[in-house]
Structure formats: structure tokens, C-alpha cells
Design a protein around this motif. Structure first.
Motif, PDB file in Angstrom:
ATOM      1  N   THR A  15      -8.392  -1.377  -9.593  1.00  0.00           N
ATOM      2  CA  THR A  15      -7.550  -2.490  -9.146  1.00  0.00           C
ATOM      3  C   THR A  15      -6.918  -3.203 -10.329  1.00  0.00           C
ATOM      4  O   THR A  15      -5.712  -3.487 -10.328  1.00  0.00           O
ATOM      5  N   LEU A  16      -7.724  -3.502 -11.357  1.00  0.00           N
ATOM      6  CA  LEU A  16      -7.193  -4.205 -12.525  1.00  0.00           C
ATOM      7  C   LEU A  16      -6.116  -3.384 -13.227  1.00  0.00           C
ATOM      8  O   LEU A  16      -5.094  -3.921 -13.665  1.00  0.00           O
ATOM      9  N   PHE A  17      -6.343  -2.079 -13.341  1.00  0.00           N
ATOM     10  CA  PHE A  17      -5.421  -1.235 -14.095  1.00  0.00           C
ATOM     11  C   PHE A  17      -4.184  -0.881 -13.287  1.00  0.00           C
ATOM     12  O   PHE A  17      -3.085  -0.785 -13.848  1.00  0.00           O
ATOM     13  N   LEU A  18      -4.348  -0.686 -11.970  1.00  0.00           N
ATOM     14  CA  LEU A  18      -3.242  -0.198 -11.147  1.00  0.00           C
ATOM     15  C   LEU A  18      -2.513  -1.300 -10.386  1.00  0.00           C
ATOM     16  O   LEU A  18      -1.498  -1.022  -9.740  1.00  0.00           O
ATOM     17  N   TYR A  19      -3.027  -2.524 -10.454  1.00  0.00           N
ATOM     18  CA  TYR A  19      -2.430  -3.598  -9.646  1.00  0.00           C
ATOM     19  C   TYR A  19      -0.943  -3.781  -9.954  1.00  0.00           C
ATOM     20  O   TYR A  19      -0.130  -3.967  -9.053  1.00  0.00           O
ATOM     21  N   LYS A  20      -0.589  -3.735 -11.234  1.00  0.00           N
ATOM     22  CA  LYS A  20       0.819  -3.940 -11.579  1.00  0.00           C
ATOM     23  C   LYS A  20       1.691  -2.755 -11.164  1.00  0.00           C
ATOM     24  O   LYS A  20       2.922  -2.853 -11.175  1.00  0.00           O
ATOM     25  N   TYR A  21       1.062  -1.617 -10.809  1.00  0.00           N
ATOM     26  CA  TYR A  21       1.800  -0.458 -10.332  1.00  0.00           C
ATOM     27  C   TYR A  21       1.692  -0.296  -8.815  1.00  0.00           C
ATOM     28  O   TYR A  21       2.041   0.769  -8.293  1.00  0.00           O
ATOM     29  N   ARG A  22       1.226  -1.318  -8.123  1.00  0.00           N
ATOM     30  CA  ARG A  22       1.002  -1.202  -6.674  1.00  0.00           C
ATOM     31  C   ARG A  22       2.308  -0.968  -5.921  1.00  0.00           C
ATOM     32  O   ARG A  22       2.307  -0.385  -4.832  1.00  0.00           O
ATOM     33  N   ASN A  23       3.421  -1.437  -6.468  1.00  0.00           N
ATOM     34  CA  ASN A  23       4.722  -1.232  -5.838  1.00  0.00           C
ATOM     35  C   ASN A  23       5.547  -0.184  -6.577  1.00  0.00           C
ATOM     36  O   ASN A  23       6.775  -0.204  -6.520  1.00  0.00           O
ATOM     37  N   ARG A  24       4.846   0.732  -7.266  1.00  0.00           N
ATOM     38  CA  ARG A  24       5.515   1.811  -7.981  1.00  0.00           C
ATOM     39  C   ARG A  24       5.141   3.148  -7.344  1.00  0.00           C
ATOM     40  O   ARG A  24       4.363   3.223  -6.390  1.00  0.00           O
ATOM     41  N   ARG A  64       3.728   7.167  -6.876  1.00  0.00           N
ATOM     42  CA  ARG A  64       2.358   7.693  -6.887  1.00  0.00           C
ATOM     43  C   ARG A  64       1.957   8.288  -8.240  1.00  0.00           C
ATOM     44  O   ARG A  64       0.773   8.358  -8.547  1.00  0.00           O
ATOM     45  N   LEU A  65       2.923   8.742  -9.030  1.00  0.00           N
ATOM     46  CA  LEU A  65       2.585   9.354 -10.311  1.00  0.00           C
ATOM     47  C   LEU A  65       1.858   8.361 -11.210  1.00  0.00           C
ATOM     48  O   LEU A  65       0.888   8.727 -11.891  1.00  0.00           O
ATOM     49  N   TRP A  66       2.306   7.111 -11.229  1.00  0.00           N
ATOM     50  CA  TRP A  66       1.641   6.091 -12.030  1.00  0.00           C
ATOM     51  C   TRP A  66       0.209   5.880 -11.551  1.00  0.00           C
ATOM     52  O   TRP A  66      -0.712   5.726 -12.346  1.00  0.00           O
ATOM     53  N   SER A  67       0.018   5.871 -10.236  1.00  0.00           N
ATOM     54  CA  SER A  67      -1.324   5.667  -9.683  1.00  0.00           C
ATOM     55  C   SER A  67      -2.239   6.828 -10.035  1.00  0.00           C
ATOM     56  O   SER A  67      -3.415   6.630 -10.351  1.00  0.00           O
ATOM     57  N   PHE A  68      -1.708   8.049  -9.990  1.00  0.00           N
ATOM     58  CA  PHE A  68      -2.526   9.223 -10.327  1.00  0.00           C
ATOM     59  C   PHE A  68      -2.943   9.180 -11.795  1.00  0.00           C
ATOM     60  O   PHE A  68      -4.127   9.373 -12.115  1.00  0.00           O
ATOM     61  N   GLY A 128      -7.036   7.247  -7.313  1.00  0.00           N
ATOM     62  CA  GLY A 128      -6.165   6.164  -7.745  1.00  0.00           C
ATOM     63  C   GLY A 128      -5.011   5.956  -6.783  1.00  0.00           C
ATOM     64  O   GLY A 128      -4.655   4.818  -6.449  1.00  0.00           O
ATOM     65  N   ILE A 129      -4.411   7.063  -6.309  1.00  0.00           N
ATOM     66  CA  ILE A 129      -3.324   6.963  -5.328  1.00  0.00           C
ATOM     67  C   ILE A 129      -3.838   6.402  -4.014  1.00  0.00           C
ATOM     68  O   ILE A 129      -3.263   5.467  -3.449  1.00  0.00           O
ATOM     69  N   VAL A 130      -4.934   6.993  -3.522  1.00  0.00           N
ATOM     70  CA  VAL A 130      -5.485   6.557  -2.239  1.00  0.00           C
ATOM     71  C   VAL A 130      -5.910   5.095  -2.305  1.00  0.00           C
ATOM     72  O   VAL A 130      -5.704   4.325  -1.351  1.00  0.00           O
ATOM     73  N   TRP A 131      -6.486   4.705  -3.452  1.00  0.00           N
ATOM     74  CA  TRP A 131      -6.985   3.339  -3.562  1.00  0.00           C
ATOM     75  C   TRP A 131      -5.863   2.306  -3.504  1.00  0.00           C
ATOM     76  O   TRP A 131      -5.864   1.417  -2.658  1.00  0.00           O
ATOM     77  N   ILE A 132      -4.885   2.423  -4.401  1.00  0.00           N
ATOM     78  CA  ILE A 132      -3.895   1.357  -4.530  1.00  0.00           C
ATOM     79  C   ILE A 132      -2.849   1.415  -3.426  1.00  0.00           C
ATOM     80  O   ILE A 132      -2.208   0.393  -3.123  1.00  0.00           O
ATOM     81  N   LYS A 133      -2.673   2.584  -2.792  1.00  0.00           N
ATOM     82  CA  LYS A 133      -1.673   2.709  -1.745  1.00  0.00           C
ATOM     83  C   LYS A 133      -2.253   2.614  -0.338  1.00  0.00           C
ATOM     84  O   LYS A 133      -1.503   2.382   0.618  1.00  0.00           O
ATOM     85  N   ASP A 134      -3.562   2.804  -0.198  1.00  0.00           N
ATOM     86  CA  ASP A 134      -4.152   2.830   1.140  1.00  0.00           C
ATOM     87  C   ASP A 134      -5.351   1.896   1.263  1.00  0.00           C
ATOM     88  O   ASP A 134      -5.342   0.964   2.078  1.00  0.00           O
ATOM     89  N   LEU A 135      -6.379   2.131   0.442  1.00  0.00           N
ATOM     90  CA  LEU A 135      -7.627   1.383   0.617  1.00  0.00           C
ATOM     91  C   LEU A 135      -7.492  -0.078   0.191  1.00  0.00           C
ATOM     92  O   LEU A 135      -7.973  -0.976   0.894  1.00  0.00           O
TER      93      LEU A 135
END
Length: 349
Positions: free
Chosen positions: A194-203, A205-209, A261-268
Motif C-alpha cells: 500500500t505504501l509503495f503502490l498508493y501513488k500508482y493506484r490510478n496508474r 498495471r505495469l507499475w503495480s506489477f 501487487g496488481i490485484v492488491w492496489i486495483k482490487d483488494l
């Protein structure tokens, strides 16, 4: 909500926001070609003539050639600065395109509800709802982080138990703490993601992966190393898998972390944040602190119990009444049920 969107659309001008940007970008290539023509007309032939002329004395150009060379160097400096500005602009445009596309995909996914599995809300919708409600767990404050850790510790155990049952047909404890179905590794993983991917939550999926791949691998390695140093035990070992690093991490599970990472920030995460939004502000803060105190107590007791378990396996008798109480409360059989996958370097449990 629909009326608000209609009013917002009515206020939006017909001219696209990116129209000016597109016009400027279209003008760049013709400008480059014009510059190429000017450079060729002014300098290229003169540089070639200088290359065919007499040899420079001591590597220094002649007085006649020096103005031309200085002018060309000035043009080169301008081109270098222009290319640097263009590279930065290109990167900014790519990021803008990626974010706009991700927001549109998230919106469509959130509205395309299925009867069997409602899609998660868009992260942008969560942000807007938290702002309007002035919620106690808004953004990435301490309350949001603590709740993510606690819920992640619980959900990770449930999911892994279901996975073990589906794969092996057995129900095996995947807990990491003595009280309740909690495993702090999953909680820490949820917090780090969450801390690392939060700023990419609206970006995209490649960033999340990539973020999940990196964060999960580092976290798993550090936790394995820390457990072995502090407690003398290991809960997982990937030595038999290819592309592993000291048996603590391996490429296969790092890829799983990337997918997570993708599933977490985009779904969970948006699903979790939606449920957190339902907690009233008045009750949310004391509830969060109460759960945090329980988890801290749980961690301390778990460390004491595991440490004493390791000492028992080495044949060390209880040094006092307190440790005798620990032996009675957490005998080997109970510890083996709780920590089914834990192994110790100095003994056989």
C-alpha cells in the motif's frame, strides 16, 4: 450522483484539454526538419571542407575555422538542451496518458457489476468519498495503515488456508501469531504494498506489477533473514526452486508478488477501503487503537512462546516460574499446530 456528473459534463468545454498539447507536438517534427535543413545549409559543407583542408597544428583549429566550429558547438548545445526537454516532456505525456487510461478503465470496471462478484470501486471514487466525508482513515494516515496491517494479517491466513485445502486437500494452520488467525507477514506485505503502490493506484498495471515484484521480494527476504537471526527458525525455504536467493526468495514467488501487487492496489485495497469508509469517525479511532494494542500483545506473546519452544527443543529447562508457565500454556504440541511449517536449525520439531 448522476445529476452531479451531468452538471460537471455541462460545464466542461467542448475543446479537448489535450488539444493544445497535440498541436504543439505535431509542430515539433516539421520544426526539426527545418532545423536540419538550416544546419545542413549553414555548416555541414563547411565542416566537410575543413576536414579536407590542411592538418591542424598541435590539434588546434585555424583562425578561419574557429568561428564555424564555435557556432556548430553552440548549435549542438542548443540541440542537447532541446532533446533533454523533449525527453522530459515525452515522459510526462506518457505518464499522463497512462493515468487517464487507467482512471477510465477503473471507472468502466467498477460500473460493470457482475451478479456473482461485484467489481471493486475505482480508487478515484474512494479518494473522493474519503475527502467528502473527511474520514478518519483518509489517504495514507496512521489509522489507514494500522487497519490495512490488521486486515491483511487476517485475510492472508484465510486465503493461504483455502489455497492449501484446494491444492493438498488438507486444512493446515498458516498462522504466524498464537492468538487468532493472523500472520504478520501478510499484514506487513499489505502495508508495504500500500505504501509503495498508493501513488500508482490510478496508474496502469505495469507499475503495480513492478512495485509488487520488488517490494514483495525484499520483504520476504528481510522477514526470512530476521526470523532466522532472532528466533533461529525458518518458515519457508525455496532452495529446491530455480533462481532462488539463499532459499529466502525465488523468481517464481517474486512473480506472484508482482501479480499480487496488481490485484492488491486495483482490487483488494479499494474493496478494503470501501469497508473502512463504513466505520464512523467517532468509533473508528478508538477501535483502531484497541485492535493495535491487541496485535502488539499478540506479537510479544508469540515471540516469547516461539523462543521458549526453540529452547525446549534444544533441551534447555525452564529457568524460572514464568518460563514454566509459558511451557504449560504453549507446549510443543500446541505450537506445532499453530506453526505447522516452522522449522529450527538446531532441532527437529
Amino acid at each position: 450522483m448522476k445529476k452531479e456528473l451531468t452538471r460537471t459534463a455541462a460545464k466542461t468545454p467542448d475543446i479537448p484539454a489535450a488539444g493544445e498539447l497535440e498541436g504543439l507536438c505535431r509542430a515539433i517534427h516539421p520544426a526539426v526538419e527545418r532545423t536540419r535543413g538550416e544546419l545542413e545549409k549553414r555548416y555541414y559543407e563547411r565542416l566537410a571542407e575543413e576536414a579536407l583542408g590542411p592538418r591542424w597544428q598541435d590539434g588546434a583549429p585555424s583562425e578561419e575555422a574557429r568561428p564555424v566550429l564555435d557556432a556548430v558547438q553552440g548549435e549542438l548545445d542548443l540541440l542537447h538542451r532541446a532533446s533533454k526537454d523533449l525527453a522530459q516532456s515525452y515522459q510526462a505525456i506518457v505518464e499522463l496518458e497512462d493515468e487517464t487510461g487507467a482512471r477510465l478503465r477503473d471507472l468502466r470496471k467498477s460500473r460493470n457489476r457482475k451478479w456473482y462478484a461485484p467489481n471493486p470501486p475505482a480508487n478515484a471514487a474512494i479518494d473522493l468519498a474519503e475527502k467528502r466525508l473527511n474520514h478518519f482513515a483518509q489517504g495514507l494516515n496512521i489509522y489507514k495503515i494500522l487497519l490495512v496491517c490488521i486486515v491483511g494479517s487476517f485475510a492472508g491466513v484465510v486465503v493461504e488456508m483455502m489455497w492449501a485445502f484446494a491444492r493438498y486437500g488438507i486444512i493446515e494452520s498458516r498462522r504466524g501469531l498464537v492468538y487468532g488467525p493472523f500472520n504478520l507477514l501478510y499484514g506487513a506485505g499489505a502495508v508495504c504494498l500500500t505504501l509503495f503502490l498508493y501513488k500508482y493506484r490510478n496508474r496502469g498495471r505495469l507499475w503495480s506489477f513492478c512495485g509488487g515484484f520488488l517490494v514483495g521480494s525484499v520483504l520476504e527476504y528481510v522477514c526470512s533473514w530476521g526470523q532466522e537471526v532472532l528466533l533461529g527458525s525458518r518458515s519457508w525455504d525455496y532452495s529446491n526452486l530455480p533462481l532462488n536467493l539463499n532459499g529466502r526468495i525465488c523468481f517464481t514467488y517474486s512473480v506472484f508478488w508482482g501479480i499480487l501487487g496488481i490485484v492488491w492496489i486495483k482490487d483488494l485495497y479499494p474493496r478494503m477501503a470501501k469497508w473502512i469508509l463504513k466505520i464512523p469517525n467517532k468509533a473508528g479511532r478508538p477501535l483502531t487503537w484497541a485492535l493495535t494494542v491487541f496485535m502488539i500483545f499478540n506479537i510479544i506473546v508469540s515471540c516469547v512462546a516461539v523462543g521458549r519452544w526453540a529452547a525446549r527443543l534444544e533441551g534447555t529447562p525452564a529457568p524460572g516460574a514464568f518460563w514454566e508457565m509459558v511451557d504449560r500454556r504453549f507446549p510443543n504440541r500446541r505450537m506445532e499446530r499453530i506453526f505447522a511449517n516452522m522449522s529450527f536449525g538446531g532441532g527437529d520439531s
